[in-house]
Design an enzyme around this catalytic site. Structure first.
Site, PDB file in Angstrom:
ATOM      1  N   TYR A   1      -1.289  12.611   7.220  1.00 49.37           N
ATOM      2  CA  TYR A   1      -0.917  11.553   8.163  1.00 49.37           C
ATOM      3  C   TYR A   1       0.571  11.661   8.477  1.00 49.37           C
ATOM      4  O   TYR A   1       1.385  11.927   7.586  1.00 49.37           O
ATOM      5  CB  TYR A   1      -1.163  10.169   7.542  1.00 49.37           C
ATOM      6  CG  TYR A   1      -2.594   9.657   7.541  1.00 49.37           C
ATOM      7  CD1 TYR A   1      -3.565  10.167   8.395  1.00 49.37           C
ATOM      8  CD2 TYR A   1      -2.946   8.612   6.689  1.00 49.37           C
ATOM      9  CE1 TYR A   1      -4.861   9.660   8.375  1.00 49.37           C
ATOM     10  CE2 TYR A   1      -4.234   8.104   6.667  1.00 49.37           C
ATOM     11  CZ  TYR A   1      -5.192   8.629   7.516  1.00 49.37           C
ATOM     12  OH  TYR A   1      -6.464   8.121   7.487  1.00 49.37           O
TER      13      TYR A   1
ATOM     14  N   ARG B   1       1.396   7.021  -6.588  1.00 51.12           N
ATOM     15  CA  ARG B   1       0.260   7.931  -6.752  1.00 51.12           C
ATOM     16  C   ARG B   1       0.692   9.372  -6.523  1.00 51.12           C
ATOM     17  O   ARG B   1       0.415  10.251  -7.351  1.00 51.12           O
ATOM     18  CB  ARG B   1      -0.861   7.544  -5.777  1.00 51.12           C
ATOM     19  CG  ARG B   1      -2.013   8.523  -5.772  1.00 51.12           C
ATOM     20  CD  ARG B   1      -3.240   8.019  -5.030  1.00 51.12           C
ATOM     21  NE  ARG B   1      -3.030   7.675  -3.627  1.00 51.12           N
ATOM     22  CZ  ARG B   1      -3.984   7.249  -2.810  1.00 51.12           C
ATOM     23  NH1 ARG B   1      -5.220   7.066  -3.267  1.00 51.12           N
ATOM     24  NH2 ARG B   1      -3.730   6.969  -1.552  1.00 51.12           N
TER      25      ARG B   1
ATOM     26  N   TYR C   1       0.837  -1.206   0.000  1.00 52.78           N
ATOM     27  CA  TYR C   1       0.000   0.000   0.000  1.00 52.78           C
ATOM     28  C   TYR C   1       0.876   1.261   0.000  1.00 52.78           C
ATOM     29  O   TYR C   1       0.532   2.259  -0.644  1.00 52.78           O
ATOM     30  CB  TYR C   1      -0.938  -0.011   1.219  1.00 52.78           C
ATOM     31  CG  TYR C   1      -1.739   1.269   1.382  1.00 52.78           C
ATOM     32  CD1 TYR C   1      -2.574   1.735   0.372  1.00 52.78           C
ATOM     33  CD2 TYR C   1      -1.650   2.015   2.561  1.00 52.78           C
ATOM     34  CE1 TYR C   1      -3.302   2.911   0.529  1.00 52.78           C
ATOM     35  CE2 TYR C   1      -2.372   3.182   2.727  1.00 52.78           C
ATOM     36  CZ  TYR C   1      -3.200   3.634   1.703  1.00 52.78           C
ATOM     37  OH  TYR C   1      -3.909   4.789   1.869  1.00 52.78           O
TER      38      TYR C   1
ATOM     39  N   GLU D   1     -13.826  -1.284   6.011  1.00 52.64           N
ATOM     40  CA  GLU D   1     -13.824   0.066   5.443  1.00 52.64           C
ATOM     41  C   GLU D   1     -15.162   0.234   4.736  1.00 52.64           C
ATOM     42  O   GLU D   1     -15.641  -0.687   4.073  1.00 52.64           O
ATOM     43  CB  GLU D   1     -12.653   0.213   4.458  1.00 52.64           C
ATOM     44  CG  GLU D   1     -12.547   1.587   3.819  1.00 52.64           C
ATOM     45  CD  GLU D   1     -11.285   1.738   2.953  1.00 52.64           C
ATOM     46  OE1 GLU D   1     -10.178   1.424   3.445  1.00 52.64           O
ATOM     47  OE2 GLU D   1     -11.413   2.155   1.787  1.00 52.64           O
TER      48      GLU D   1
HETATM   49  C1  3EB Z   1      -7.974   5.723   5.881  1.00 50.20           C
HETATM   50  O1  3EB Z   1      -8.838   6.475   6.322  1.00 50.20           O
HETATM   51  C2  3EB Z   1      -8.379   4.349   5.473  1.00 50.20           C
HETATM   52  O2  3EB Z   1      -5.356   5.480  -0.034  1.00 50.20           O
HETATM   53  O3  3EB Z   1      -6.946   6.111  -1.388  1.00 50.20           O
HETATM   54  C3  3EB Z   1      -9.456   5.070   2.785  1.00 50.20           C
HETATM   55  C4  3EB Z   1      -9.802   5.713   1.574  1.00 50.20           C
HETATM   56  C5  3EB Z   1      -8.168   4.625   2.957  1.00 50.20           C
HETATM   57  C6  3EB Z   1      -8.848   5.903   0.564  1.00 50.20           C
HETATM   58  C7  3EB Z   1      -6.556   5.695  -0.291  1.00 50.20           C
HETATM   59  C8  3EB Z   1      -7.222   4.816   1.947  1.00 50.20           C
HETATM   60  C9  3EB Z   1      -7.557   5.453   0.766  1.00 50.20           C
HETATM   61  O4  3EB Z   1      -6.774   6.059   5.833  1.00 50.20           O
HETATM   62  C10 3EB Z   1      -7.780   3.909   4.209  1.00 50.20           C
END
Ligand code: 3EB
Length: 356
Positions: free
Chosen positions: A221, A163, A156, A341
């Site tokens: 993040y 990306r 990921y 999710e």
């Molecule tokens: C999160 O909130 C959960 O990498 O495009 C949710 C929606 C999540 C999109 C992405 C990842 C993505 O971080 C994971």
């Protein structure tokens, strides 16, 4: 005759039912996302007219396959550009891109998945520039073995690198005005690594990117979750004719930046729905009319452990009510400790007194 809704979704057709629709119906289809298709259905999906992806995620709440179908308005234009297959009307473009990783060289400083991701996103941005659909509304990202570590990095995180590099290479924002998205993993039960499978919707009207005050924006993040932040917003809201279309991104049991309730699927479901409610409150502050609520959404629920289905469903019914519109799929979520999710969409007419 078509009504005023320029765009419909979530017809929840099986692949077989989709393929049996009359030509007239298919003529208005921009594209589709198909889940849990059987081998026979997968061969049907070779239909070259409709851009669609087949995602090998077993459906948990029914035996039928499930297609999320997006419709356009008026005459549609279809095309292939590099690895992208797309169809568009005057307002919206739906595209799909499916890239195997094996052609990419593992001997360079970017991993094959990272290169495939960067290539896919660069192709999308180049196509949107060429066809004048500047605004990305929504990406759907499906990645084989999303939690596996290779080349010293979780896959990921390799995806996140590719990306973000593509966004930067095309001068696109990586904070603030970024599209809604989801990113989920699938396993094919064999050693063959499935291709990177992406669908997207883009338009000509600028969408609102919405964040969740309970959560740190994903693009902010801290680095403990990976060297590059994920590039997505919590929701995107766009005006289409007489309607507002809402895409709520994949949402999980994350508050601030931390996963909560690591081993408690019911608590994770409740926390996820609290996050979606918080996103809806933000949406309603910015929408033409504050009409979005939990009952107006169509949900897709990605479940890590199939045995959790009934616990999750019961909690969702408790939050949303008996009219819950949801499809449940078996998937891997992008943090090992996340058990589910949930993503959602809704379309609301913003002028009161509208008939059909
Ligand atoms: C999160 O909130 C959960 O990498 O495009 C949710 C929606 C999540 C999109 C992405 C990842 C993505 O971080 C994971």
């Amino acid at each position: 005759m078509r009504d005023k809704v320029s765009l419909l979704h979530g017809e929840n057709l099986s692949v077989a039912a989709l393929m049996m629709q009359p030509a007239q119906w298919k003529d208005s289809v921009l594209g589709a996302l198909c889940f849990s298709a059987s081998a026979v259905e997968r061969s049907m999906l070779a239909d070259p007219e409709i851009p669609c992806i087949s995602v090998p995620m077993p459906r948990l709440d029914a035996t039928d396959s499930n297609c999320e179908v997006w419709h356009g308005n008026g005459t549609l234009t279809e095309g292939q550009c590099g690895d992208i297959h797309y169809r568009h009307d005057d307002e919206l473009l739906f595209g799909v891109i499916v890239l195997p990783e094996t052609p990419f060289d593992a001997g360079v400083d970017k991993t094959p998945l990272q290169q495939a991701t960067e290539s896919a996103y660069r192709q999308v941005f180049a196509l949107l520039d060429a066809l004048h659909f500047p605004y990305l509304l929504r990406f759907w990202n499906y990645i084989a073995d999303i939690n596996t570590i290779s080349f010293g990095l979780e896959r990921y995180q390799q995806f996140n690198r590719g990306r973000q590099d593509a966004f930067l290479a095309h001068g696109r924002d990586v904070v603030g005005n970024v599209p809604a998205a989801c990113a989920l993993g699938f396993s094919q039960g064999s050693s063959a690594q499935g291709p990177l499978t992406i669908a997207f919707l883009a338009g000509r009207v600028v969408p609102l990117s919405i964040e969740n005050p309970r959560q740190i924006s994903a693009y902010q993040y801290p680095p403990q979750y990976g060297p590059r932040s994920p590039t997505f917003s919590r929701a995107a809201l766009v005006r289409m004719g007489q309607n507002e279309v809402l895409f709520v991104s994949g949402t999980a049991s994350i508050v601030g930046h931390a996963t909560l309730h690591a081993n408690d699927v019911v608590a994770q479901t409740r926390e996820t729905m609290a996050n979606i409610e918080a996103v809806l409150a933000e949406v309603n502050r910015q929408a033409m009319q504050p009409g979005f609520d939990l009952a107006s959404l169509s949900y897709k629920v990605y479940v890590r452990n199939p045995a959790d289905l009934e616990l999750i469903r019961a909690e969702l019914v408790r939050c949303v009510g008996n009219e819950l519109k949801a499809v449940f799929l078996r998937a891997d979520v992008c943090r090992e400790d996340l058990l589910l999710e949930i993503e959602a969409t809704a379309i609301l007419a913003f002028m009161s007194g509208q008939g059909g």
